[in-house]
Design a protein around this motif. Sequence first.
Motif, PDB file in Angstrom:
ATOM      1  N   ASN A 156      25.191  15.839 -10.496  1.00  0.00           N
ATOM      2  CA  ASN A 156      24.259  16.956 -10.512  1.00  0.00           C
ATOM      3  C   ASN A 156      23.323  16.825  -9.324  1.00  0.00           C
ATOM      4  O   ASN A 156      23.192  15.744  -8.733  1.00  0.00           O
ATOM      5  CB  ASN A 156      23.471  17.005 -11.822  1.00  0.00           C
ATOM      6  N   LEU A 157      22.684  17.916  -8.975  1.00  0.00           N
ATOM      7  CA  LEU A 157      21.685  17.925  -7.901  1.00  0.00           C
ATOM      8  C   LEU A 157      20.454  18.638  -8.432  1.00  0.00           C
ATOM      9  O   LEU A 157      20.570  19.666  -9.118  1.00  0.00           O
ATOM     10  CB  LEU A 157      22.234  18.610  -6.653  1.00  0.00           C
ATOM     11  N   GLN A 158      19.294  18.084  -8.136  1.00  0.00           N
ATOM     12  CA  GLN A 158      18.051  18.641  -8.667  1.00  0.00           C
ATOM     13  C   GLN A 158      17.080  18.893  -7.516  1.00  0.00           C
ATOM     14  O   GLN A 158      17.097  18.194  -6.511  1.00  0.00           O
ATOM     15  CB  GLN A 158      17.437  17.656  -9.669  1.00  0.00           C
ATOM     16  N   TRP A 159      16.227  19.879  -7.717  1.00  0.00           N
ATOM     17  CA  TRP A 159      15.142  20.164  -6.781  1.00  0.00           C
ATOM     18  C   TRP A 159      13.807  19.959  -7.486  1.00  0.00           C
ATOM     19  O   TRP A 159      13.637  20.363  -8.645  1.00  0.00           O
ATOM     20  CB  TRP A 159      15.242  21.580  -6.241  1.00  0.00           C
ATOM     21  N   ARG A 218      27.794  12.659 -20.757  1.00  0.00           N
ATOM     22  CA  ARG A 218      26.700  13.598 -20.559  1.00  0.00           C
ATOM     23  C   ARG A 218      26.345  13.589 -19.087  1.00  0.00           C
ATOM     24  O   ARG A 218      26.578  12.603 -18.386  1.00  0.00           O
ATOM     25  CB  ARG A 218      25.489  13.165 -21.397  1.00  0.00           C
ATOM     26  N   ARG A 219      25.698  14.636 -18.630  1.00  0.00           N
ATOM     27  CA  ARG A 219      25.649  14.806 -17.182  1.00  0.00           C
ATOM     28  C   ARG A 219      24.271  14.684 -16.556  1.00  0.00           C
ATOM     29  O   ARG A 219      24.048  15.218 -15.488  1.00  0.00           O
ATOM     30  CB  ARG A 219      26.253  16.149 -16.839  1.00  0.00           C
ATOM     31  N   GLY A 220      23.384  14.003 -17.165  1.00  0.00           N
ATOM     32  CA  GLY A 220      22.124  13.753 -16.470  1.00  0.00           C
ATOM     33  C   GLY A 220      21.047  14.753 -16.844  1.00  0.00           C
ATOM     34  O   GLY A 220      21.324  15.878 -17.244  1.00  0.00           O
ATOM     35  N   TYR A 221      19.829  14.315 -16.729  1.00  0.00           N
ATOM     36  CA  TYR A 221      18.689  15.120 -17.144  1.00  0.00           C
ATOM     37  C   TYR A 221      17.603  15.075 -16.083  1.00  0.00           C
ATOM     38  O   TYR A 221      17.531  14.154 -15.281  1.00  0.00           O
ATOM     39  CB  TYR A 221      18.131  14.573 -18.457  1.00  0.00           C
ATOM     40  N   GLU A 222      16.704  16.052 -16.175  1.00  0.00           N
ATOM     41  CA  GLU A 222      15.583  16.073 -15.234  1.00  0.00           C
ATOM     42  C   GLU A 222      14.605  14.959 -15.571  1.00  0.00           C
ATOM     43  O   GLU A 222      14.506  14.508 -16.721  1.00  0.00           O
ATOM     44  CB  GLU A 222      14.866  17.421 -15.257  1.00  0.00           C
ATOM     45  N   GLN A 223      13.871  14.551 -14.550  1.00  0.00           N
ATOM     46  CA  GLN A 223      12.840  13.532 -14.729  1.00  0.00           C
ATOM     47  C   GLN A 223      11.468  14.198 -14.746  1.00  0.00           C
ATOM     48  O   GLN A 223      11.219  15.158 -14.023  1.00  0.00           O
ATOM     49  CB  GLN A 223      12.931  12.486 -13.612  1.00  0.00           C
ATOM     50  N   TYR A 224      10.591  13.640 -15.570  1.00  0.00           N
ATOM     51  CA  TYR A 224       9.216  14.125 -15.676  1.00  0.00           C
ATOM     52  C   TYR A 224       8.309  13.066 -15.068  1.00  0.00           C
ATOM     53  O   TYR A 224       8.383  11.889 -15.438  1.00  0.00           O
ATOM     54  CB  TYR A 224       8.846  14.360 -17.151  1.00  0.00           C
ATOM     55  N   PHE A 225       7.455  13.505 -14.164  1.00  0.00           N
ATOM     56  CA  PHE A 225       6.645  12.573 -13.386  1.00  0.00           C
ATOM     57  C   PHE A 225       5.191  12.548 -13.829  1.00  0.00           C
ATOM     58  O   PHE A 225       4.636  13.564 -14.260  1.00  0.00           O
ATOM     59  CB  PHE A 225       6.686  12.962 -11.903  1.00  0.00           C
ATOM     60  N   GLY A 226       4.588  11.386 -13.677  1.00  0.00           N
ATOM     61  CA  GLY A 226       3.154  11.258 -13.803  1.00  0.00           C
ATOM     62  C   GLY A 226       2.466  11.715 -12.525  1.00  0.00           C
ATOM     63  O   GLY A 226       3.133  12.032 -11.534  1.00  0.00           O
ATOM     64  N   PRO A 227       1.124  11.718 -12.499  1.00  0.00           N
ATOM     65  CA  PRO A 227       0.382  12.221 -11.340  1.00  0.00           C
ATOM     66  C   PRO A 227       0.370  11.257 -10.159  1.00  0.00           C
ATOM     67  O   PRO A 227      -0.023  11.648  -9.059  1.00  0.00           O
ATOM     68  CB  PRO A 227      -1.032  12.418 -11.892  1.00  0.00           C
ATOM     69  N   THR A 229       0.860  -1.180   0.000  1.00  0.00           N
ATOM     70  CA  THR A 229       0.000   0.000   0.000  1.00  0.00           C
ATOM     71  C   THR A 229       0.894   1.227   0.000  1.00  0.00           C
ATOM     72  O   THR A 229       1.727   1.395   0.895  1.00  0.00           O
ATOM     73  CB  THR A 229      -0.911   0.007   1.242  1.00  0.00           C
ATOM     74  N   SER A 230       0.744   2.077  -1.023  1.00  0.00           N
ATOM     75  CA  SER A 230       1.660   3.191  -1.188  1.00  0.00           C
ATOM     76  C   SER A 230       1.206   4.066  -2.352  1.00  0.00           C
ATOM     77  O   SER A 230       0.271   3.737  -3.074  1.00  0.00           O
ATOM     78  CB  SER A 230       3.077   2.672  -1.469  1.00  0.00           C
ATOM     79  N   MET A 231       1.922   5.182  -2.531  1.00  0.00           N
ATOM     80  CA  MET A 231       1.777   6.006  -3.733  1.00  0.00           C
ATOM     81  C   MET A 231       2.863   5.547  -4.707  1.00  0.00           C
ATOM     82  O   MET A 231       4.040   5.477  -4.333  1.00  0.00           O
ATOM     83  CB  MET A 231       1.966   7.480  -3.382  1.00  0.00           C
ATOM     84  N   TYR A 232       2.455   5.249  -5.945  1.00  0.00           N
ATOM     85  CA  TYR A 232       3.412   4.818  -6.967  1.00  0.00           C
ATOM     86  C   TYR A 232       3.541   5.909  -8.027  1.00  0.00           C
ATOM     87  O   TYR A 232       2.548   6.386  -8.574  1.00  0.00           O
ATOM     88  CB  TYR A 232       2.950   3.498  -7.595  1.00  0.00           C
ATOM     89  N   LEU A 233       4.768   6.274  -8.286  1.00  0.00           N
ATOM     90  CA  LEU A 233       5.049   7.344  -9.228  1.00  0.00           C
ATOM     91  C   LEU A 233       5.913   6.824 -10.361  1.00  0.00           C
ATOM     92  O   LEU A 233       6.910   6.141 -10.141  1.00  0.00           O
ATOM     93  CB  LEU A 233       5.788   8.484  -8.515  1.00  0.00           C
ATOM     94  N   CYS A 234       5.515   7.188 -11.576  1.00  0.00           N
ATOM     95  CA  CYS A 234       6.272   6.852 -12.767  1.00  0.00           C
ATOM     96  C   CYS A 234       6.960   8.121 -13.262  1.00  0.00           C
ATOM     97  O   CYS A 234       6.415   9.222 -13.114  1.00  0.00           O
ATOM     98  CB  CYS A 234       5.325   6.311 -13.833  1.00  0.00           C
ATOM     99  N   ALA A 235       8.135   7.967 -13.845  1.00  0.00           N
ATOM    100  CA  ALA A 235       8.851   9.117 -14.383  1.00  0.00           C
ATOM    101  C   ALA A 235       9.596   8.708 -15.642  1.00  0.00           C
ATOM    102  O   ALA A 235       9.846   7.513 -15.875  1.00  0.00           O
ATOM    103  CB  ALA A 235       9.826   9.680 -13.353  1.00  0.00           C
ATOM    104  N   SER A 236       9.956   9.703 -16.444  1.00  0.00           N
ATOM    105  CA  SER A 236      10.767   9.436 -17.627  1.00  0.00           C
ATOM    106  C   SER A 236      11.805  10.533 -17.776  1.00  0.00           C
ATOM    107  O   SER A 236      11.660  11.636 -17.235  1.00  0.00           O
ATOM    108  CB  SER A 236       9.898   9.337 -18.881  1.00  0.00           C
ATOM    109  N   SER A 237      12.869  10.212 -18.514  1.00  0.00           N
ATOM    110  CA  SER A 237      13.894  11.218 -18.787  1.00  0.00           C
ATOM    111  C   SER A 237      14.667  10.815 -20.033  1.00  0.00           C
ATOM    112  O   SER A 237      14.590   9.663 -20.489  1.00  0.00           O
ATOM    113  CB  SER A 237      14.862  11.356 -17.606  1.00  0.00           C
ATOM    114  N   LEU A 238      15.409  11.759 -20.551  1.00  0.00           N
ATOM    115  CA  LEU A 238      16.343  11.437 -21.624  1.00  0.00           C
ATOM    116  C   LEU A 238      17.453  10.555 -21.063  1.00  0.00           C
ATOM    117  O   LEU A 238      17.692  10.525 -19.852  1.00  0.00           O
ATOM    118  CB  LEU A 238      16.938  12.720 -22.199  1.00  0.00           C
TER     119      LEU A 238
END
Lengths: 117, 110
Positions: free
Chosen positions: B31-34, A101-110, A86-95
């Motif tokens: 990197n660090l993200q907020w 390369r140094r990493g990218y931000e993640q985009y989350f679902g609701p 029982t929990s909140m499950y979150l999905c995310a995607s990124s490049l």
Amino acid sequence: DVKVTQSSRYLVKRTGEKVFLECVQDMDHENMFWYRQDPGLGLRLIYFSYDVKMKEKGDIPEGYSVSREKKERFSLILESASTNQTSMYLCASSLYGRAGRRGYEQYFGPGTRLTVT
Amino acid sequence: SQQGEEDPQALSIQEGENATMNCSYKTSINNLQWYRQNSGRGLVHLILIRSNEREKHSGRLRVTLDTSKKSSSLLITASRAADTASYFCATGRYGNKLVFGAGTILRVKS
């Protein structure tokens, strides 16, 4: 606009049931992630996929499996749901950050709030 | 494995005041993200700072990174009621995964 969708916002299942949580992204991202979020613990990574049919275990994979048959879709499967899932499950995607390369931000679902009774 | 730890756990301020949240981590990072999370929703990316950067701005947000102290801070200036949310720092090492902290709950009173 970037979009990650999850199949359900709320889900109630019984102990022992097989549960499928689906996530779809429309950004052509290589990486997809499944997290669970519990109070005081932040987000913990369950599984991660960097390409179709490729997966890596995260920090808490026990009791879960994943499937990625198409680039845009990443499914989380609870083979036999238990109350401690029982929990909140979150999905995310990124490049995908390739070597150098140094990493990218993640985009989350609701999120999907799953209750196992 | 929780790498980032936010401080304070909760913060309550008046509208118009500045809010500062801190994040400490244990190992070297790339990197660090907020991120921000409104109640019961998904996370929204706010800002990314790379290990060779010391400060970054985005609108009312200012992020600093001190790799020698393994810490970062997020400053929200002139806060608004709409800034009420949980804020998470996440650290990235070489590769594609992030490790999230437990978050700071910010409440901005109008």
